[in-house]
Design a protein around this motif. Structure first.
Motif, PDB file in Angstrom:
ATOM      1  N   UNK A 199       0.840  -1.194   0.000  1.00 18.89           N
ATOM      2  CA  UNK A 199       0.000   0.000   0.000  1.00 18.89           C
ATOM      3  C   UNK A 199       0.872   1.239   0.000  1.00 18.89           C
ATOM      4  N   UNK A 200       0.333   2.323  -0.532  1.00 16.14           N
ATOM      5  CA  UNK A 200       1.003   3.607  -0.455  1.00 16.14           C
ATOM      6  C   UNK A 200       1.846   4.009  -1.644  1.00 16.14           C
ATOM      7  N   UNK A 201       1.991   3.137  -2.637  1.00 16.83           N
ATOM      8  CA  UNK A 201       2.774   3.518  -3.803  1.00 16.83           C
ATOM      9  C   UNK A 201       1.960   4.463  -4.675  1.00 16.83           C
ATOM     10  N   UNK A 202       2.591   5.565  -5.088  1.00 19.03           N
ATOM     11  CA  UNK A 202       1.921   6.504  -5.974  1.00 19.03           C
ATOM     12  C   UNK A 202       1.872   5.941  -7.381  1.00 19.03           C
ATOM     13  N   UNK A 203       2.964   5.393  -7.813  1.00 20.19           N
ATOM     14  CA  UNK A 203       3.021   4.807  -9.147  1.00 20.19           C
ATOM     15  C   UNK A 203       2.599   3.343  -9.077  1.00 20.19           C
ATOM     16  N   UNK A 204       1.994   2.863 -10.140  1.00 23.68           N
ATOM     17  CA  UNK A 204       1.629   1.452 -10.184  1.00 23.68           C
ATOM     18  C   UNK A 204       2.793   0.597 -10.651  1.00 23.68           C
ATOM     19  N   UNK A 205       3.872   1.265 -11.094  1.00 23.05           N
ATOM     20  CA  UNK A 205       5.016   0.533 -11.625  1.00 23.05           C
ATOM     21  C   UNK A 205       6.191   0.616 -10.661  1.00 23.05           C
ATOM     22  N   UNK A 206       6.564  -0.508 -10.133  1.00 20.53           N
ATOM     23  CA  UNK A 206       7.690  -0.572  -9.221  1.00 20.53           C
ATOM     24  C   UNK A 206       8.237  -1.988  -9.226  1.00 20.53           C
ATOM     25  N   UNK A 207       9.330  -2.168  -8.571  1.00 18.92           N
ATOM     26  CA  UNK A 207       9.897  -3.503  -8.432  1.00 18.92           C
ATOM     27  C   UNK A 207       9.616  -4.022  -7.039  1.00 18.92           C
ATOM     28  N   UNK A 208       9.409  -5.313  -6.947  1.00 15.88           N
ATOM     29  CA  UNK A 208       9.116  -5.894  -5.640  1.00 15.88           C
ATOM     30  C   UNK A 208       9.616  -7.318  -5.604  1.00 15.88           C
ATOM     31  N   UNK A 209      10.008  -7.757  -4.416  1.00 11.21           N
ATOM     32  CA  UNK A 209      10.541  -9.104  -4.357  1.00 11.21           C
ATOM     33  C   UNK A 209      10.607  -9.651  -2.951  1.00 11.21           C
TER      34      UNK A 209
END
Length: 129
Positions: free
Chosen positions: A25-35
């Motif tokens: 939660x809390x990301x402004x952009x929908x595009x990010x990396x996660x792992x």
């Protein structure tokens, strides 16, 4: 404020399966990396698997290839790690971490976990008979 909340850890016998979930939660952009990263007792933290939410590109640590699968549900802002054929050496605390710019995801995931921007509190996975 970005928050990552892991769930799904537990005790499982060798050869068993678990699915870890990371709610974002809390990301402004929908595009990010996660792992997913893990740290076993007495060992350094290591990257397990990462995914880019922009194009779905995935990365895996060699020892989990063919056993673990990372996936994401962008609509639910959730990332999963399906872990099959678990081994004793998979025992660790598993952390979800996110990176604002997915361009650097492979490097941060596989070589420099300290470069990830946000971290969850972790969920413990114990593989034992």
């Amino acid at each position: 404020q970005v928050q990552l909340v892991e769930s799904g850890g537990g005790l499982v016998q060798p050869g068993g399966s678990l699915r870890l979930t990371c709610a974002v939660s809390g990301f402004i952009s929908v595009y990010y990396g996660i792992g997913w990263f893990r740290q076993a007792p007495g060992k350094e933290r290591e990257g397990v698997s990462c995914i880019s939410t922009s194009d779905g590109t995935t990365y895996y640590k060699d020892s989990v290839k063919g056993r673990f699968t990372i996936s994401r549900d962008n609509a639910k802002n959730t990332v999963y790690l399906q872990m099959n054929s678990l081994r004793a050496e998979d025992t660790a605390v598993y952390y979800c971490a996110a990176l604002k710019d997915p361009e650097f995801l492979q490097h941060r995931c596989m070589f420099w976990s300290n470069g990830m921007d946000y971290w969850g509190e972790g969920t413990r996975v114990t593989v034992s008979s």
